[in-house]
Scaffold this active site. Structure first.
Site, PDB file in Angstrom:
ATOM      1  N   LYS A  39      15.538  20.148  28.933  1.00 12.75           N
ATOM      2  CA  LYS A  39      14.460  19.577  29.749  1.00 12.75           C
ATOM      3  C   LYS A  39      15.006  19.414  31.168  1.00 12.75           C
ATOM      4  O   LYS A  39      15.708  18.434  31.468  1.00 12.75           O
ATOM      5  CB  LYS A  39      14.014  18.227  29.179  1.00 12.75           C
ATOM      6  CG  LYS A  39      13.337  18.314  27.807  1.00 12.75           C
ATOM      7  CD  LYS A  39      12.870  16.933  27.359  1.00 12.75           C
ATOM      8  CE  LYS A  39      11.952  17.015  26.141  1.00 12.75           C
ATOM      9  NZ  LYS A  39      12.682  17.374  24.912  1.00 12.75           N
ATOM     10  N   GLU A  49      14.589  19.252  15.992  1.00 10.12           N
ATOM     11  CA  GLU A  49      15.346  18.597  17.058  1.00 10.12           C
ATOM     12  C   GLU A  49      15.786  17.199  16.632  1.00 10.12           C
ATOM     13  O   GLU A  49      14.952  16.381  16.232  1.00 10.12           O
ATOM     14  CB  GLU A  49      14.494  18.466  18.328  1.00 10.12           C
ATOM     15  CG  GLU A  49      14.099  19.771  18.971  1.00 10.12           C
ATOM     16  CD  GLU A  49      13.155  19.542  20.137  1.00 10.12           C
ATOM     17  OE1 GLU A  49      13.388  18.589  20.918  1.00 10.12           O
ATOM     18  OE2 GLU A  49      12.179  20.304  20.261  1.00 10.12           O
ATOM     19  N   ASP A  74      10.302  18.151  16.063  1.00  8.15           N
ATOM     20  CA  ASP A  74      11.038  17.247  16.945  1.00  8.15           C
ATOM     21  C   ASP A  74      10.928  15.830  16.407  1.00  8.15           C
ATOM     22  O   ASP A  74       9.836  15.271  16.333  1.00  8.15           O
ATOM     23  CB  ASP A  74      10.463  17.321  18.367  1.00  8.15           C
ATOM     24  CG  ASP A  74      11.258  16.479  19.358  1.00  8.15           C
ATOM     25  OD1 ASP A  74      12.297  15.906  18.960  1.00  8.15           O
ATOM     26  OD2 ASP A  74      10.846  16.404  20.528  1.00  8.15           O
ATOM     27  N   LYS A 103       5.498  17.191  16.244  1.00  2.00           N
ATOM     28  CA  LYS A 103       6.290  15.965  16.385  1.00  2.00           C
ATOM     29  C   LYS A 103       6.346  15.278  15.029  1.00  2.00           C
ATOM     30  O   LYS A 103       5.299  15.040  14.406  1.00  2.00           O
ATOM     31  CB  LYS A 103       5.634  15.026  17.402  1.00  2.00           C
ATOM     32  CG  LYS A 103       5.744  15.506  18.840  1.00  2.00           C
ATOM     33  CD  LYS A 103       7.045  15.049  19.463  1.00  2.00           C
ATOM     34  CE  LYS A 103       7.059  15.298  20.960  1.00  2.00           C
ATOM     35  NZ  LYS A 103       8.366  14.932  21.550  1.00  2.00           N
ATOM     36  N   ASP A 137      18.920  18.061  21.697  1.00  2.00           N
ATOM     37  CA  ASP A 137      18.053  17.799  22.848  1.00  2.00           C
ATOM     38  C   ASP A 137      18.652  16.620  23.620  1.00  2.00           C
ATOM     39  O   ASP A 137      19.358  16.808  24.609  1.00  2.00           O
ATOM     40  CB  ASP A 137      16.631  17.501  22.362  1.00  2.00           C
ATOM     41  CG  ASP A 137      15.672  17.113  23.479  1.00  2.00           C
ATOM     42  OD1 ASP A 137      16.100  17.007  24.639  1.00  2.00           O
ATOM     43  OD2 ASP A 137      14.481  16.896  23.196  1.00  2.00           O
TER      44      ASP A 137
END
Length: 320
Positions: A235, A190, A161, A133, A213
């Site tokens: 997701k 992302e 991300d 992250k 995303d």
């Protein structure tokens, strides 16, 4: 003869889980168990705070309404994404549509001291793919950490991300600290910037591949082959029914994009279903499901190899 049960649950989270600037102390959700004769199917409904449009309470109301309709013979699905996904999973298990085979590999989510991470990742067996992250700290620090990991482990590939955290300037500050020779081993980043146009420009200017995303859930999004766009991250809890997930996977694959099935911090039951969906729809692509360690317990179905305690169904609060 149709019958159904609905359970409500709450799992304590490890300290330090922060989503969109809010601390997540518990993960709250629902299970639906559908039965038709001897057959049974489960689904998880767990809207993700800060990401899902619907609340847990709204999802509960919609689920109970849908279950009552289903018991009366209705074949439709609810509108709310988390409820549509959970209900469709229960139906897919009930009818045998969802295969049992699962991909329990997971790209490990890297947090903590970079030196410790190097040791951990260096010992990873097989294909070395990990997730980091970025955007939570200074962009320069993120760039230095990513560069350190890629430099220390020559066969490591990273998925990054940013959750749209960066301005174009911050994104460039990040890239400045990543050696151009290592950038090809960033599998994708992302949503680096707040807008898709800024993210596209970042990919063009830096040579760092990006992935969509959040964009997938925006009304104006269309699947297109674009320079610098390498992947989409789906997701399902935020997407909707299993059919909608399948449609998105097919659209992305038709353009040659990598598709990663990713967790919305579901319970162990939901994660095991996502592992099955990944094996079914995205075989050969490592799913992004390394979130169970954020919780203090499993429920109903354990994740293989997890040492967390697992609650049985009769330990859950039953609503129906």
């Amino acid at each position: 003869m149709r019958s159904a049960q609905v359970y409500r649950w709450q799992i304590p989270m490890d300290a330090g889980v922060v989503l969109r600037d809010r601390r997540l102390k518990t993960r709250d959700g629902l299970y639906v168990c559908l039965r038709d004769g001897e057959r049974e199917g489960w689904g998880e409904i767990s809207p993700l705070p800060g990401f899902s449009q619907e609340t847990w309470e709204e999802a509960q109301t919609a689920l109970l309404t849908w279950v009552n309709d289903w018991l009366q013979g209705s074949e439709g699905l609810p509108e709310m994404p988390s409820v549509a996904f959970g209900a469709s999973c229960a139906l897919a298990e009930l009818t045998g549509v969802l295969p049992e085979a699962a991909d329990y590999r997971a790209a490990p989510l890297c947090t903590g001291d970079p030196d410790d991470l190097v040791l951990r990742l260096a010992d990873m067996p097989g294909e070395k793919i990990a997730k980091v992250k970025v955007g939570l700290y200074e962009a320069v620090r993120d760039g230095m950490v990513v560069n350190l990991l890629l430099e220390a482990i020559p066969d490591l590939h990273l998925r990054l991300d940013a959750n749209r955290a960066w301005t174009p300037l911050k994104a460039q500050q990040f890239a400045k600290y990543v050696n151009p020779d290592y950038r090809a081993r960033i599998a994708f980043l992302e949503e680096p910037c707040k807008t898709r146009d800024d993210s596209r420009a970042f990919a063009r200017e830096t040579g760092i591949a990006i992935a969509w995303d959040e964009s997938l859930r925006e009304a104006d999004f269309t699947f297109e082959a674009e320079e610098g766009v390498k992947a989409v991250v789906i997701k399902p809890t935020l997407t909707g029914s299993l059919d909608k997930v399948r449609e998105q996977v097919a659209a992305a694959h038709a353009l040659g994009l990598t598709v990663v099935i990713s967790s919305s911090i579901e319970s162990s039951l939901g994660l095991t279903q996502l592992a099955r969906i990944a094996a079914w729809l995205t075989p050969g692509t490592l799913p992004g499901l390394d979130t169970l360690h954020l919780m203090q317990a499993q429920q109903v179905r354990p994740w293989p190899g997890s040492a967390l305690p697992c609650l049985k169904r009769d330990e859950l609060e039953r609503l129906l």
